[in-house]
Scaffold this motif. Sequence first.
Motif, PDB file in Angstrom:
ATOM      1  N   VAL A  95     -23.556  44.127 -13.937  1.00 51.58           N
ATOM      2  CA  VAL A  95     -22.466  43.365 -14.054  1.00 51.58           C
ATOM      3  C   VAL A  95     -22.740  42.361 -15.049  1.00 51.58           C
ATOM      4  O   VAL A  95     -22.141  41.730 -15.922  1.00 51.58           O
ATOM      5  N   ILE A  96     -23.875  41.544 -14.652  1.00 50.50           N
ATOM      6  CA  ILE A  96     -24.329  40.386 -15.344  1.00 50.50           C
ATOM      7  C   ILE A  96     -24.814  40.614 -16.745  1.00 50.50           C
ATOM      8  O   ILE A  96     -24.267  39.986 -17.896  1.00 50.50           O
ATOM      9  N   ASP A  97     -25.259  42.048 -16.951  1.00 51.78           N
ATOM     10  CA  ASP A  97     -25.487  42.520 -18.351  1.00 51.78           C
ATOM     11  C   ASP A  97     -24.122  42.522 -19.142  1.00 51.78           C
ATOM     12  O   ASP A  97     -23.933  42.238 -20.399  1.00 51.78           O
ATOM     13  N   ALA A  98     -23.328  43.167 -18.625  1.00 51.68           N
ATOM     14  CA  ALA A  98     -21.978  43.395 -19.153  1.00 51.68           C
ATOM     15  C   ALA A  98     -21.303  42.165 -19.449  1.00 51.68           C
ATOM     16  O   ALA A  98     -20.953  41.938 -20.671  1.00 51.68           O
ATOM     17  N   LEU A  99     -21.513  41.173 -18.719  1.00 56.75           N
ATOM     18  CA  LEU A  99     -20.647  39.989 -18.947  1.00 56.75           C
ATOM     19  C   LEU A  99     -21.579  39.142 -20.081  1.00 56.75           C
ATOM     20  O   LEU A  99     -20.853  38.581 -20.740  1.00 56.75           O
ATOM     21  N   THR A 100     -22.654  39.376 -20.102  1.00 59.28           N
ATOM     22  CA  THR A 100     -23.648  38.640 -21.234  1.00 59.28           C
ATOM     23  C   THR A 100     -23.085  39.194 -22.467  1.00 59.28           C
ATOM     24  O   THR A 100     -23.088  38.432 -23.525  1.00 59.28           O
ATOM     25  N   GLU A 101     -22.827  40.587 -22.519  1.00 56.20           N
ATOM     26  CA  GLU A 101     -22.732  41.175 -23.829  1.00 56.20           C
ATOM     27  C   GLU A 101     -21.065  41.051 -24.305  1.00 56.20           C
ATOM     28  O   GLU A 101     -20.891  41.273 -25.569  1.00 56.20           O
ATOM     29  N   ILE A 102     -20.215  40.214 -23.381  1.00 57.52           N
ATOM     30  CA  ILE A 102     -18.890  39.951 -23.911  1.00 57.52           C
ATOM     31  C   ILE A 102     -18.848  38.783 -24.671  1.00 57.52           C
ATOM     32  O   ILE A 102     -19.474  37.662 -24.079  1.00 57.52           O
ATOM     33  N   ASN A 103     -18.126  38.640 -25.827  1.00 56.20           N
ATOM     34  CA  ASN A 103     -18.296  37.276 -26.250  1.00 56.20           C
ATOM     35  C   ASN A 103     -17.498  35.996 -25.691  1.00 56.20           C
ATOM     36  O   ASN A 103     -18.080  35.080 -25.451  1.00 56.20           O
ATOM     37  N   ASN A 104     -16.475  36.460 -24.947  1.00 55.77           N
ATOM     38  CA  ASN A 104     -15.522  35.548 -24.159  1.00 55.77           C
ATOM     39  C   ASN A 104     -15.262  36.026 -22.841  1.00 55.77           C
ATOM     40  O   ASN A 104     -14.238  36.856 -22.563  1.00 55.77           O
ATOM     41  N   PRO A 105     -16.385  36.196 -22.086  1.00 59.84           N
ATOM     42  CA  PRO A 105     -16.164  36.996 -20.734  1.00 59.84           C
ATOM     43  C   PRO A 105     -15.008  36.324 -19.868  1.00 59.84           C
ATOM     44  O   PRO A 105     -14.898  35.256 -19.969  1.00 59.84           O
ATOM     45  N   PRO A 106     -14.326  37.241 -19.084  1.00 63.04           N
ATOM     46  CA  PRO A 106     -13.230  36.797 -18.448  1.00 63.04           C
ATOM     47  C   PRO A 106     -13.712  35.597 -17.341  1.00 63.04           C
ATOM     48  O   PRO A 106     -14.764  36.020 -16.498  1.00 63.04           O
ATOM     49  N   VAL A 107     -12.874  34.608 -17.210  1.00 67.67           N
ATOM     50  CA  VAL A 107     -13.614  33.334 -16.277  1.00 67.67           C
ATOM     51  C   VAL A 107     -13.491  34.070 -14.968  1.00 67.67           C
ATOM     52  O   VAL A 107     -14.520  33.653 -14.190  1.00 67.67           O
ATOM     53  N   LYS A 108     -12.667  34.856 -14.311  1.00 69.03           N
ATOM     54  CA  LYS A 108     -12.387  35.308 -12.996  1.00 69.03           C
ATOM     55  C   LYS A 108     -13.794  36.021 -12.935  1.00 69.03           C
ATOM     56  O   LYS A 108     -14.473  35.901 -11.742  1.00 69.03           O
ATOM     57  N   SER A 109     -14.144  36.929 -13.612  1.00 67.31           N
ATOM     58  CA  SER A 109     -15.316  37.791 -13.741  1.00 67.31           C
ATOM     59  C   SER A 109     -16.725  36.914 -13.479  1.00 67.31           C
ATOM     60  O   SER A 109     -17.351  37.311 -12.442  1.00 67.31           O
ATOM     61  N   VAL A 110     -16.733  36.117 -14.379  1.00 67.77           N
ATOM     62  CA  VAL A 110     -17.845  35.203 -14.330  1.00 67.77           C
ATOM     63  C   VAL A 110     -18.056  34.500 -12.844  1.00 67.77           C
ATOM     64  O   VAL A 110     -19.051  34.170 -12.242  1.00 67.77           O
ATOM     65  N   LYS A 111     -17.053  33.789 -12.480  1.00 67.55           N
ATOM     66  CA  LYS A 111     -16.850  33.279 -11.306  1.00 67.55           C
ATOM     67  C   LYS A 111     -17.235  34.195  -9.908  1.00 67.55           C
ATOM     68  O   LYS A 111     -17.895  33.802  -9.137  1.00 67.55           O
ATOM     69  N   LEU A 112     -16.518  35.515 -10.082  1.00 69.46           N
ATOM     70  CA  LEU A 112     -16.957  36.351  -9.115  1.00 69.46           C
ATOM     71  C   LEU A 112     -18.425  36.815  -8.866  1.00 69.46           C
ATOM     72  O   LEU A 112     -18.969  36.858  -7.692  1.00 69.46           O
ATOM     73  N   ILE A 113     -19.103  36.845 -10.110  1.00 64.84           N
ATOM     74  CA  ILE A 113     -20.474  37.385 -10.221  1.00 64.84           C
ATOM     75  C   ILE A 113     -21.216  36.554  -9.641  1.00 64.84           C
ATOM     76  O   ILE A 113     -22.299  36.564  -8.818  1.00 64.84           O
ATOM     77  N   ASN A 114     -20.980  35.211  -9.974  1.00 65.60           N
ATOM     78  CA  ASN A 114     -21.840  33.964  -9.447  1.00 65.60           C
ATOM     79  C   ASN A 114     -21.567  33.729  -7.908  1.00 65.60           C
ATOM     80  O   ASN A 114     -22.542  33.483  -7.155  1.00 65.60           O
ATOM     81  N   HIS A 115     -20.400  33.924  -7.405  1.00 65.55           N
ATOM     82  CA  HIS A 115     -19.892  34.100  -5.864  1.00 65.55           C
ATOM     83  C   HIS A 115     -20.769  34.996  -5.144  1.00 65.55           C
ATOM     84  O   HIS A 115     -21.472  34.779  -4.250  1.00 65.55           O
ATOM     85  N   ILE A 116     -20.904  36.326  -5.943  1.00 67.15           N
ATOM     86  CA  ILE A 116     -21.842  37.158  -5.295  1.00 67.15           C
ATOM     87  C   ILE A 116     -23.261  36.678  -4.903  1.00 67.15           C
ATOM     88  O   ILE A 116     -23.953  36.875  -4.108  1.00 67.15           O
ATOM     89  N   VAL A 117     -23.796  36.411  -6.058  1.00 65.67           N
ATOM     90  CA  VAL A 117     -25.191  35.823  -6.171  1.00 65.67           C
ATOM     91  C   VAL A 117     -25.379  34.742  -5.160  1.00 65.67           C
ATOM     92  O   VAL A 117     -26.292  34.822  -4.636  1.00 65.67           O
ATOM     93  N   ASN A 118     -24.516  33.851  -5.338  1.00 68.28           N
ATOM     94  CA  ASN A 118     -24.938  32.644  -4.359  1.00 68.28           C
ATOM     95  C   ASN A 118     -24.479  32.926  -3.083  1.00 68.28           C
ATOM     96  O   ASN A 118     -25.235  32.257  -2.230  1.00 68.28           O
TER      97      ASN A 118
ATOM     98  N   PHE B  86     -11.799  43.325 -15.526  1.00 67.45           N
ATOM     99  CA  PHE B  86     -12.175  43.901 -16.658  1.00 67.45           C
ATOM    100  C   PHE B  86     -11.002  44.878 -17.230  1.00 67.45           C
ATOM    101  O   PHE B  86     -10.692  44.575 -18.379  1.00 67.45           O
ATOM    102  N   LYS B  87     -10.426  45.423 -16.421  1.00 67.48           N
ATOM    103  CA  LYS B  87      -9.121  46.206 -16.705  1.00 67.48           C
ATOM    104  C   LYS B  87      -8.076  45.322 -17.192  1.00 67.48           C
ATOM    105  O   LYS B  87      -7.619  45.802 -18.381  1.00 67.48           O
TER     106      LYS B  87
END
Length: 149
Positions: free
Chosen positions: A19-42, A129-130
């Motif tokens: 998921v981190i890789d996928a978000l990194t590859e997106i030019n403007n990753p969705p804010v909600k997804s970035v927030k959620l992956i950070n929440h998972i890791v944190n 993402f959808k």
Amino acid sequence: MKLFFVQGLEYTFHFNNKVIDALTEINNPPVKSVKLINHIVNSHEIWNSRIEDKNHNVDVWGISPLQDLKAINEVNYYNSLAIIGNLDFDRQIKYTNTKGQTYINSIQDILFHVINHSTYHRGQIASDFKNNDITPLVTDYIFYKISEI
């Protein structure tokens, strides 16, 4: 039983990285997804700290740069493996949540929660993402464990 948790944590580590890789590859990753992956890791880092009775300076909803998350995810994974290898699964951990409420749970229950919590939020990321016309990753456990014939 511990092998089951090692495999669950391997799965969590693997797909968090995807998921981190996928978000990194997106030019403007969705804010909600970035927030959620950070929440998972944190959250994983916070749970490990609770089990190890260590202080943490992590905000459960804090945002780190995507390029930093894989390293944090890796530290979380190896810390959890050390917990599995060194501590009694039945040991009760007393902790205070982010709302100031105190609870007690076993290490086994906490680690199961970490795995389940991560899966839940990766599902939310797939939905996000959808909603943003991005093809979601398939992160189901069975696809991680599947063997082609």
